[in-house]
Motif scaffolding. Structure first.
Motif, short mmCIF file in Angstrom:
data_model
loop_
_atom_site.label_atom_id
_atom_site.label_comp_id
_atom_site.label_asym_id
_atom_site.label_seq_id
_atom_site.Cartn_x
_atom_site.Cartn_y
_atom_site.Cartn_z
N THR A 18 0.77 -1.23 0.06
CA THR A 18 -0.46 0.09 -0.40
C THR A 18 0.59 1.11 -0.10
OG1 THR A 18 -1.71 -1.21 1.08
CG2 THR A 18 -1.51 1.41 1.35
N THR A 22 0.74 3.80 -3.24
CA THR A 22 0.39 4.92 -2.72
C THR A 22 0.52 6.14 -3.72
OG1 THR A 22 0.24 4.88 -0.77
CG2 THR A 22 -1.94 4.47 -0.92
N CYS A 164 -6.01 7.02 3.34
CA CYS A 164 -5.26 5.37 3.62
C CYS A 164 -4.64 5.48 3.59
CB CYS A 164 -5.22 4.91 1.33
SG CYS A 164 -5.11 2.86 1.47
N GLU A 228 -8.31 0.13 0.93
CA GLU A 228 -8.44 1.98 2.25
C GLU A 228 -7.76 1.34 3.18
OE1 GLU A 228 -11.99 3.64 3.93
OE2 GLU A 228 -12.20 2.88 2.28
N ARG A 229 -8.11 -0.03 3.58
CA ARG A 229 -7.56 -0.31 5.34
C ARG A 229 -6.96 -0.81 5.97
NH1 ARG A 229 -10.53 2.22 9.47
NH2 ARG A 229 -11.57 3.58 7.79
#
Length: 485
Positions: A18, A22, A164, A228-229
Protein backbone atom coordinates in the motif's frame (compact mmCIF):
# COMPACT_ATOMS: atom_id res chain seq x y z
CA UNK A 1 -9.12 -8.69 -6.96
CA UNK A 2 -8.23 -6.60 -3.86
CA UNK A 3 -9.76 -9.31 -1.66
CA UNK A 4 -7.80 -12.01 -3.48
CA UNK A 5 -4.57 -10.04 -3.15
CA UNK A 6 -5.13 -9.51 0.56
CA UNK A 7 -5.72 -13.23 1.05
CA UNK A 8 -2.35 -13.97 -0.56
CA UNK A 9 -0.29 -11.28 1.17
CA UNK A 10 0.10 -10.90 4.91
CA UNK A 11 -1.09 -7.60 6.44
CA UNK A 12 2.53 -6.55 6.93
CA UNK A 13 3.42 -7.18 3.30
CA UNK A 14 0.26 -5.54 2.06
CA UNK A 15 1.07 -2.53 4.23
CA UNK A 16 4.35 -2.19 2.34
CA UNK A 17 2.48 -2.76 -0.92
CA UNK A 18 0.00 0.00 0.00
CA UNK A 19 2.89 2.34 0.78
CA UNK A 20 4.36 1.80 -2.68
CA UNK A 21 1.01 1.85 -4.46
CA UNK A 22 -0.20 5.13 -2.95
CA UNK A 23 3.26 6.59 -3.61
CA UNK A 24 2.93 5.80 -7.31
CA UNK A 25 -0.69 6.94 -7.45
CA UNK A 26 0.04 10.43 -6.20
CA UNK A 27 3.27 10.60 -8.17
CA UNK A 28 1.10 10.36 -11.27
CA UNK A 29 -1.03 13.28 -10.05
CA UNK A 30 1.97 15.60 -9.84
CA UNK A 31 3.40 14.16 -13.03
CA UNK A 32 0.26 15.35 -14.84
CA UNK A 33 0.41 18.86 -13.30
CA UNK A 34 3.97 19.67 -14.28
CA UNK A 35 3.73 19.94 -18.11
CA UNK A 36 2.10 23.39 -18.10
CA UNK A 37 5.18 24.93 -16.46
CA UNK A 38 7.48 23.31 -19.04
CA UNK A 39 5.33 24.28 -22.03
CA UNK A 40 4.94 27.94 -21.03
CA UNK A 41 8.17 28.97 -22.73
CA UNK A 42 6.97 27.19 -25.89
CA UNK A 43 3.56 28.85 -25.85
CA UNK A 44 5.31 32.22 -26.02
CA UNK A 45 8.64 32.13 -27.83
CA UNK A 46 10.97 35.01 -28.54
CA UNK A 47 11.86 34.76 -32.21
CA UNK A 48 14.10 37.81 -32.32
CA UNK A 49 17.11 35.57 -33.06
CA UNK A 50 15.33 34.18 -36.09
CA UNK A 51 14.45 37.71 -37.13
CA UNK A 52 18.08 38.82 -36.91
CA UNK A 53 19.22 35.81 -38.93
CA UNK A 54 16.76 36.48 -41.72
CA UNK A 55 17.70 40.16 -41.78
CA UNK A 56 21.42 39.40 -42.02
CA UNK A 57 20.84 36.85 -44.78
CA UNK A 58 18.87 39.10 -47.08
CA UNK A 59 18.27 42.76 -46.48
CA UNK A 60 16.27 43.06 -49.67
CA UNK A 61 13.56 40.67 -48.49
CA UNK A 62 10.78 42.07 -46.32
CA UNK A 63 10.79 41.10 -42.67
CA UNK A 64 8.52 38.09 -42.41
CA UNK A 65 9.19 37.41 -38.75
CA UNK A 66 8.14 39.24 -35.64
CA UNK A 67 9.10 38.53 -32.08
CA UNK A 68 5.93 36.55 -31.55
CA UNK A 69 5.16 34.96 -34.90
CA UNK A 70 6.19 31.51 -33.69
CA UNK A 71 4.26 31.73 -30.42
CA UNK A 72 0.99 29.87 -29.88
CA UNK A 73 -2.09 32.06 -30.09
CA UNK A 74 -3.60 33.49 -27.91
CA UNK A 75 -0.33 33.61 -25.93
CA UNK A 76 1.47 35.61 -28.62
CA UNK A 77 0.44 38.97 -27.15
CA UNK A 78 2.49 41.27 -24.97
CA UNK A 79 0.37 40.36 -21.92
CA UNK A 80 1.24 36.69 -22.25
CA UNK A 81 2.48 36.48 -18.65
CA UNK A 82 -0.92 37.56 -17.36
CA UNK A 83 -2.64 35.02 -19.63
CA UNK A 84 -0.36 32.22 -18.45
CA UNK A 85 -0.93 33.33 -14.87
CA UNK A 86 -4.68 33.21 -15.45
CA UNK A 87 -4.38 29.59 -16.59
CA UNK A 88 -2.48 28.69 -13.44
CA UNK A 89 -5.01 30.55 -11.32
CA UNK A 90 -7.98 28.83 -12.94
CA UNK A 91 -6.53 25.40 -12.15
CA UNK A 92 -5.41 26.21 -8.62
CA UNK A 93 -8.50 28.18 -7.66
CA UNK A 94 -10.72 25.29 -8.74
CA UNK A 95 -8.40 22.95 -6.84
CA UNK A 96 -8.65 25.05 -3.67
CA UNK A 97 -12.45 25.26 -3.78
CA UNK A 98 -12.86 21.62 -4.68
CA UNK A 99 -10.53 20.44 -1.93
CA UNK A 100 -12.93 21.47 0.84
CA UNK A 101 -15.72 19.46 -0.79
CA UNK A 102 -13.50 16.55 -1.70
CA UNK A 103 -12.73 15.59 1.89
CA UNK A 104 -16.42 15.56 2.81
CA UNK A 105 -17.38 13.52 -0.25
CA UNK A 106 -14.44 11.19 0.25
CA UNK A 107 -15.71 10.28 3.73
CA UNK A 108 -18.92 8.84 2.30
CA UNK A 109 -17.61 6.93 -0.70
CA UNK A 110 -15.26 3.96 -1.05
CA UNK A 111 -11.82 5.51 -1.48
CA UNK A 112 -10.87 3.01 -4.17
CA UNK A 113 -13.76 4.00 -6.44
CA UNK A 114 -13.52 7.70 -5.63
CA UNK A 115 -9.80 7.83 -6.36
CA UNK A 116 -10.17 5.77 -9.54
CA UNK A 117 -12.80 8.16 -10.89
CA UNK A 118 -10.62 11.18 -10.13
CA UNK A 119 -7.57 9.70 -11.83
CA UNK A 120 -9.44 8.70 -14.98
CA UNK A 121 -11.00 12.16 -15.29
CA UNK A 122 -7.64 13.83 -14.59
CA UNK A 123 -6.15 11.83 -17.42
CA UNK A 124 -8.97 12.90 -19.72
CA UNK A 125 -8.61 16.63 -19.07
CA UNK A 126 -4.81 16.53 -19.17
CA UNK A 127 -5.00 14.89 -22.60
CA UNK A 128 -7.58 17.46 -23.73
CA UNK A 129 -5.10 20.27 -23.13
CA UNK A 130 -2.57 18.51 -25.36
CA UNK A 131 -5.20 17.88 -28.03
CA UNK A 132 -5.51 21.66 -28.33
CA UNK A 133 -2.10 21.61 -30.00
CA UNK A 134 -2.94 18.73 -32.32
CA UNK A 135 -6.26 20.23 -33.45
CA UNK A 136 -4.97 23.83 -33.55
CA UNK A 137 -7.31 25.22 -30.91
CA UNK A 138 -6.46 28.87 -30.17
CA UNK A 139 -9.41 29.75 -27.96
CA UNK A 140 -8.34 30.86 -24.48
CA UNK A 141 -11.72 29.79 -23.05
CA UNK A 142 -11.01 26.19 -24.04
CA UNK A 143 -7.76 26.07 -22.10
CA UNK A 144 -9.30 27.83 -19.10
CA UNK A 145 -12.18 25.34 -19.04
CA UNK A 146 -9.81 22.37 -19.20
CA UNK A 147 -7.72 23.81 -16.36
CA UNK A 148 -10.77 24.42 -14.15
CA UNK A 149 -12.17 20.94 -14.77
CA UNK A 150 -8.78 19.34 -14.17
CA UNK A 151 -8.34 21.29 -10.94
CA UNK A 152 -11.67 20.03 -9.62
CA UNK A 153 -11.12 16.34 -10.37
CA UNK A 154 -7.55 16.37 -9.07
CA UNK A 155 -8.86 17.17 -5.58
CA UNK A 156 -9.89 13.53 -5.27
CA UNK A 157 -6.25 12.53 -4.89
CA UNK A 158 -4.75 14.01 -1.77
CA UNK A 159 -7.44 13.35 0.88
CA UNK A 160 -7.83 9.81 -0.43
CA UNK A 161 -4.18 8.76 -0.39
CA UNK A 162 -3.47 10.44 2.97
CA UNK A 163 -6.47 8.71 4.54
CA UNK A 164 -5.38 5.39 3.09
CA UNK A 165 -1.78 5.67 4.26
CA UNK A 166 -2.95 6.92 7.65
CA UNK A 167 -5.20 3.88 8.04
CA UNK A 168 -2.40 1.43 7.35
CA UNK A 169 0.34 3.08 9.41
CA UNK A 170 0.17 4.05 13.06
CA UNK A 171 1.72 7.04 14.78
CA UNK A 172 5.09 5.43 15.41
CA UNK A 173 7.82 7.15 13.36
CA UNK A 174 5.07 8.83 11.36
CA UNK A 175 7.29 11.79 10.45
CA UNK A 176 9.94 9.58 8.84
CA UNK A 177 7.40 7.37 7.06
CA UNK A 178 5.40 10.32 5.80
CA UNK A 179 8.57 12.20 4.86
CA UNK A 180 9.75 9.37 2.65
CA UNK A 181 6.26 8.79 1.28
CA UNK A 182 5.67 12.48 0.53
CA UNK A 183 8.67 12.54 -1.79
CA UNK A 184 6.16 11.40 -4.42
CA UNK A 185 5.43 15.12 -4.92
CA UNK A 186 8.99 15.87 -6.00
CA UNK A 187 9.39 12.58 -7.87
CA UNK A 188 6.22 13.37 -9.83
CA UNK A 189 7.47 16.87 -10.62
CA UNK A 190 10.82 15.51 -11.81
CA UNK A 191 9.26 12.84 -14.01
CA UNK A 192 6.70 15.33 -15.31
CA UNK A 193 9.48 17.76 -16.23
CA UNK A 194 11.50 15.11 -18.04
CA UNK A 195 8.53 13.65 -19.91
CA UNK A 196 7.14 17.04 -20.91
CA UNK A 197 10.61 18.32 -21.81
CA UNK A 198 11.20 15.41 -24.17
CA UNK A 199 8.40 16.52 -26.51
CA UNK A 200 8.11 20.23 -25.73
CA UNK A 201 10.14 21.46 -28.70
CA UNK A 202 8.83 19.02 -31.30
CA UNK A 203 5.16 18.64 -30.33
CA UNK A 204 4.14 20.09 -26.97
CA UNK A 205 0.75 18.42 -27.24
CA UNK A 206 2.42 15.11 -26.38
CA UNK A 207 3.85 16.78 -23.27
CA UNK A 208 0.28 16.65 -21.92
CA UNK A 209 -1.09 13.55 -23.62
CA UNK A 210 1.58 11.15 -22.33
CA UNK A 211 1.23 12.22 -18.65
CA UNK A 212 -2.55 12.08 -19.11
CA UNK A 213 -2.34 8.49 -20.26
CA UNK A 214 -0.02 7.66 -17.36
CA UNK A 215 -2.41 8.93 -14.67
CA UNK A 216 -5.37 7.22 -16.36
CA UNK A 217 -3.46 3.93 -16.41
CA UNK A 218 -2.62 4.34 -12.73
CA UNK A 219 -6.32 4.89 -12.10
CA UNK A 220 -6.97 1.40 -13.45
CA UNK A 221 -4.22 0.03 -11.19
CA UNK A 222 -5.88 1.79 -8.25
CA UNK A 223 -9.21 0.16 -9.04
CA UNK A 224 -7.66 -3.29 -9.24
CA UNK A 225 -5.40 -3.31 -6.20
CA UNK A 226 -6.16 -0.61 -3.60
CA UNK A 227 -7.65 -1.50 -0.21
CA UNK A 228 -8.11 1.52 1.99
CA UNK A 229 -7.48 -0.04 5.39
CA UNK A 230 -6.16 -3.13 7.13
CA UNK A 231 -8.60 -6.03 7.24
CA UNK A 232 -10.21 -6.88 10.54
CA UNK A 233 -12.41 -9.96 10.92
CA UNK A 234 -15.55 -9.29 12.94
CA UNK A 235 -18.53 -11.60 13.35
CA UNK A 236 -21.00 -8.94 14.31
CA UNK A 237 -20.54 -5.25 14.62
CA UNK A 238 -22.05 -1.84 14.84
CA UNK A 239 -19.73 1.04 14.06
CA UNK A 240 -20.14 4.63 15.11
CA UNK A 241 -18.36 7.16 12.94
CA UNK A 242 -17.35 10.29 14.79
CA UNK A 243 -19.03 13.53 13.71
CA UNK A 244 -17.40 15.98 11.31
CA UNK A 245 -20.35 17.66 9.53
CA UNK A 246 -23.84 18.83 10.47
CA UNK A 247 -25.66 15.83 9.06
CA UNK A 248 -27.13 12.60 10.36
CA UNK A 249 -27.23 9.58 8.11
CA UNK A 250 -27.76 5.86 8.58
CA UNK A 251 -26.30 3.54 5.96
CA UNK A 252 -26.82 -0.21 5.55
CA UNK A 253 -24.07 -1.99 3.66
CA UNK A 254 -23.71 -5.48 2.25
CA UNK A 255 -20.82 -7.51 3.69
CA UNK A 256 -18.52 -7.32 0.66
CA UNK A 257 -19.01 -3.58 0.18
CA UNK A 258 -18.68 -3.01 3.90
CA UNK A 259 -15.33 -4.78 3.87
CA UNK A 260 -13.96 -2.55 1.14
CA UNK A 261 -15.38 0.58 2.75
CA UNK A 262 -14.49 0.22 6.40
CA UNK A 263 -12.72 -3.11 6.70
CA UNK A 264 -15.38 -4.71 8.90
CA UNK A 265 -17.06 -7.83 7.62
CA UNK A 266 -20.44 -8.89 8.97
CA UNK A 267 -23.94 -9.73 7.81
CA UNK A 268 -25.21 -6.19 7.91
CA UNK A 269 -23.49 -3.03 8.90
CA UNK A 270 -25.32 -0.03 10.27
CA UNK A 271 -23.17 3.04 10.16
CA UNK A 272 -24.50 6.14 11.82
CA UNK A 273 -22.73 9.24 10.59
CA UNK A 274 -23.20 12.43 12.57
CA UNK A 275 -20.79 14.99 11.22
CA UNK A 276 -19.86 18.41 12.65
CA UNK A 277 -17.48 20.56 10.61
CA UNK A 278 -16.73 22.76 13.60
CA UNK A 279 -15.12 19.82 15.39
CA UNK A 280 -12.27 19.65 12.89
CA UNK A 281 -11.58 23.37 13.17
CA UNK A 282 -11.69 23.23 16.97
CA UNK A 283 -8.71 20.86 17.11
CA UNK A 284 -5.77 22.88 18.31
CA UNK A 285 -3.30 23.57 15.53
CA UNK A 286 -5.60 23.05 12.55
CA UNK A 287 -6.08 26.77 11.89
CA UNK A 288 -2.42 27.70 12.45
CA UNK A 289 -1.04 24.92 10.28
CA UNK A 290 -3.67 25.56 7.59
CA UNK A 291 -2.75 29.24 7.30
CA UNK A 292 0.96 28.45 7.46
CA UNK A 293 0.50 25.98 4.62
CA UNK A 294 -1.27 28.70 2.63
CA UNK A 295 1.93 30.74 2.44
CA UNK A 296 4.24 27.73 2.21
CA UNK A 297 2.27 26.43 -0.77
CA UNK A 298 2.28 29.90 -2.30
CA UNK A 299 6.07 29.72 -2.44
CA UNK A 300 6.26 26.09 -3.55
CA UNK A 301 3.69 26.36 -6.33
CA UNK A 302 5.15 29.60 -7.64
CA UNK A 303 8.37 27.69 -8.19
CA UNK A 304 6.42 24.75 -9.60
CA UNK A 305 4.64 26.79 -12.28
CA UNK A 306 7.12 29.58 -13.04
CA UNK A 307 10.64 28.30 -12.39
CA UNK A 308 11.21 26.79 -15.87
CA UNK A 309 10.06 30.01 -17.56
CA UNK A 310 12.29 32.08 -15.28
CA UNK A 311 15.32 29.91 -16.12
CA UNK A 312 14.49 30.21 -19.83
CA UNK A 313 14.34 34.00 -19.70
CA UNK A 314 17.15 34.62 -17.20
CA UNK A 315 19.67 32.09 -18.53
CA UNK A 316 18.51 32.17 -22.19
CA UNK A 317 18.09 28.39 -22.35
CA UNK A 318 15.63 26.36 -24.39
CA UNK A 319 12.52 24.89 -22.80
CA UNK A 320 13.91 21.36 -22.52
CA UNK A 321 17.12 22.42 -20.77
CA UNK A 322 15.23 24.77 -18.45
CA UNK A 323 12.86 21.96 -17.50
CA UNK A 324 15.76 19.68 -16.64
CA UNK A 325 17.46 22.31 -14.49
CA UNK A 326 14.22 23.10 -12.65
CA UNK A 327 14.19 19.54 -11.29
CA UNK A 328 16.98 20.56 -8.89
CA UNK A 329 14.34 22.30 -6.78
CA UNK A 330 12.40 19.04 -6.51
CA UNK A 331 15.54 17.01 -5.76
CA UNK A 332 16.14 19.30 -2.81
CA UNK A 333 12.49 18.88 -1.87
CA UNK A 334 12.88 15.11 -1.54
CA UNK A 335 15.76 15.50 0.91
CA UNK A 336 14.00 18.31 2.78
CA UNK A 337 10.78 16.35 3.26
CA UNK A 338 12.58 13.31 4.67
CA UNK A 339 14.84 15.46 6.86
CA UNK A 340 11.86 17.36 8.28
CA UNK A 341 10.15 14.08 9.15
CA UNK A 342 13.20 12.61 10.86
CA UNK A 343 13.90 15.74 12.91
CA UNK A 344 10.27 16.15 13.99
CA UNK A 345 10.16 12.49 15.07
CA UNK A 346 13.32 12.88 17.13
CA UNK A 347 12.27 16.14 18.78
CA UNK A 348 8.53 15.51 18.87
CA UNK A 349 8.00 19.12 17.78
CA UNK A 350 6.31 19.50 14.41
CA UNK A 351 5.74 23.28 14.58
CA UNK A 352 9.28 24.04 15.74
CA UNK A 353 10.77 21.96 12.94
CA UNK A 354 8.67 23.79 10.35
CA UNK A 355 9.49 27.20 11.83
CA UNK A 356 13.26 26.67 11.79
CA UNK A 357 13.21 25.47 8.18
CA UNK A 358 11.05 28.43 7.12
CA UNK A 359 13.46 30.81 8.86
CA UNK A 360 16.43 29.31 7.02
CA UNK A 361 14.51 29.28 3.73
CA UNK A 362 13.89 33.03 3.61
CA UNK A 363 17.43 34.03 2.50
CA UNK A 364 17.51 31.31 -0.16
CA UNK A 365 14.31 32.52 -1.85
CA UNK A 366 16.13 35.26 -3.72
CA UNK A 367 17.44 36.04 -7.16
CA UNK A 368 21.12 35.14 -7.49
CA UNK A 369 23.49 37.01 -9.76
CA UNK A 370 25.18 33.99 -11.32
CA UNK A 371 23.50 30.94 -12.81
CA UNK A 372 25.84 28.54 -11.01
CA UNK A 373 25.03 30.01 -7.61
CA UNK A 374 21.33 30.06 -8.47
CA UNK A 375 21.36 26.34 -9.27
CA UNK A 376 23.10 25.53 -5.98
CA UNK A 377 20.58 27.64 -4.12
CA UNK A 378 17.75 25.79 -5.88
CA UNK A 379 18.78 22.58 -4.13
CA UNK A 380 18.92 24.25 -0.72
CA UNK A 381 15.77 26.28 -1.32
CA UNK A 382 13.86 23.21 -2.49
CA UNK A 383 14.71 21.36 0.71
CA UNK A 384 13.91 24.21 3.08
CA UNK A 385 10.68 25.24 1.33
CA UNK A 386 9.27 21.78 0.66
CA UNK A 387 10.31 20.40 4.05
CA UNK A 388 7.63 22.27 6.06
CA UNK A 389 5.15 21.88 3.20
CA UNK A 390 5.65 18.11 3.18
CA UNK A 391 5.53 17.81 6.97
CA UNK A 392 2.29 19.78 7.32
CA UNK A 393 0.44 18.01 4.52
CA UNK A 394 1.37 14.53 5.74
CA UNK A 395 2.50 13.90 9.32
CA UNK A 396 0.82 16.97 10.83
CA UNK A 397 -2.43 16.30 8.96
CA UNK A 398 -2.36 12.67 10.07
CA UNK A 399 -1.65 13.69 13.69
CA UNK A 400 -4.52 16.16 13.75
CA UNK A 401 -6.83 13.83 11.82
CA UNK A 402 -6.35 11.13 14.46
CA UNK A 403 -6.73 13.55 17.37
CA UNK A 404 -8.25 12.07 20.53
CA UNK A 405 -11.30 14.35 20.21
CA UNK A 406 -12.23 12.44 17.05
CA UNK A 407 -12.51 9.26 19.14
CA UNK A 408 -10.70 7.02 16.72
CA UNK A 409 -12.66 7.93 13.60
CA UNK A 410 -9.96 7.51 10.98
CA UNK A 411 -12.33 8.61 8.23
CA UNK A 412 -12.36 12.07 9.77
CA UNK A 413 -8.73 12.18 8.66
CA UNK A 414 -10.02 12.84 5.14
CA UNK A 415 -11.89 15.96 6.29
CA UNK A 416 -9.00 17.34 8.35
CA UNK A 417 -6.59 16.70 5.49
CA UNK A 418 -8.94 18.45 3.06
CA UNK A 419 -9.28 21.47 5.36
CA UNK A 420 -5.52 21.88 5.75
CA UNK A 421 -4.62 21.20 2.12
CA UNK A 422 -7.61 23.17 0.84
CA UNK A 423 -6.49 26.26 2.74
CA UNK A 424 -2.98 25.71 1.46
CA UNK A 425 -4.32 25.47 -2.07
CA UNK A 426 -5.66 29.00 -1.78
CA UNK A 427 -2.05 30.14 -1.48
CA UNK A 428 -1.11 27.83 -4.33
CA UNK A 429 -3.66 29.66 -6.48
CA UNK A 430 -2.61 33.16 -5.41
CA UNK A 431 1.15 32.65 -5.82
CA UNK A 432 1.34 31.83 -9.55
CA UNK A 433 -1.25 34.53 -10.30
CA UNK A 434 0.78 37.19 -8.49
CA UNK A 435 3.93 35.89 -10.17
CA UNK A 436 2.34 36.47 -13.57
CA UNK A 437 1.47 40.05 -12.66
CA UNK A 438 4.70 40.96 -10.84
CA UNK A 439 7.07 39.35 -13.35
CA UNK A 440 6.05 41.95 -15.93
CA UNK A 441 7.68 44.53 -13.63
CA UNK A 442 10.80 42.45 -13.17
CA UNK A 443 11.62 39.11 -11.58
CA UNK A 444 12.94 40.83 -8.45
CA UNK A 445 9.36 41.68 -7.51
CA UNK A 446 8.45 37.99 -7.61
CA UNK A 447 11.28 37.04 -5.26
CA UNK A 448 10.32 39.80 -2.81
CA UNK A 449 6.81 38.35 -2.75
CA UNK A 450 8.17 34.87 -2.05
CA UNK A 451 10.32 36.08 0.84
CA UNK A 452 7.36 37.95 2.35
CA UNK A 453 5.19 34.83 2.10
CA UNK A 454 7.87 32.73 3.76
CA UNK A 455 8.11 35.22 6.63
CA UNK A 456 4.32 35.22 7.13
CA UNK A 457 4.27 31.42 7.24
CA UNK A 458 6.87 31.57 10.00
CA UNK A 459 4.91 34.15 12.00
CA UNK A 460 1.76 32.02 11.95
CA UNK A 461 3.55 29.19 13.76
CA UNK A 462 4.98 31.26 16.60
CA UNK A 463 2.17 30.45 19.05
CA UNK A 464 2.51 26.71 18.49
CA UNK A 465 6.30 26.93 18.66
CA UNK A 466 6.09 28.78 21.97
CA UNK A 467 3.74 26.14 23.34
CA UNK A 468 6.02 23.30 22.23
CA UNK A 469 9.10 24.89 23.75
CA UNK A 470 7.25 25.73 26.96
CA UNK A 471 5.88 22.21 27.34
CA UNK A 472 9.41 20.86 26.96
CA UNK A 473 10.40 22.70 30.15
CA UNK A 474 7.46 21.41 32.18
CA UNK A 475 8.34 18.77 34.77
CA UNK A 476 5.64 16.71 36.45
CA UNK A 477 6.67 15.74 40.03
CA UNK A 478 5.35 12.66 41.78
CA UNK A 479 2.73 14.63 43.66
CA UNK A 480 0.99 15.36 40.38
CA UNK A 481 1.54 19.11 40.48
CA UNK A 482 3.22 20.87 37.58
CA UNK A 483 6.24 23.10 37.86
CA UNK A 484 8.09 25.02 35.21
CA UNK A 485 11.86 25.04 35.20
Amino acid sequence: LPLLLLSVLSPCRYRAFTFGLTFLLYTSFHLSRKPISIVKSELHKNCSALHELSTAGSRQLPNLHTETDCSWKPFDKSNYKQLLGAMDYSFLCAYAVGMYLSGIIGERLPIRLYLTFGMLMSGLFTCLFGLGRIYNIHNLSFYIFVQVANGLVQTTGWPSVVTCIGNWFGKGRRGLIMGIWNSHTSVGNILGSLIAGYWVSSNWGLSFIVPGLVIAAMGVVCFLFLIEREYCSVTGCEIKITPTLNLSLTVTLKPKIAFLLVGKCCRSLHVRIVLYASLSFSIQGVIEFSLCLLFAKLVSYTFLFWLPLYITKAAHLDAKKAGELSTLFDVGGIVGGILAGVISDKLGKRATTCAVMLLLAAPTVSQSLSLGLALCMLLVCGGLVNGPYALITTAVSADLGTHKSLKGNSRALSTVTAIIDGTGSVGAAIGPLLAGVLSSRGWNQVFYMLMAADFLALMLLLRLVTKELTSANVVKPRSGSTTVE
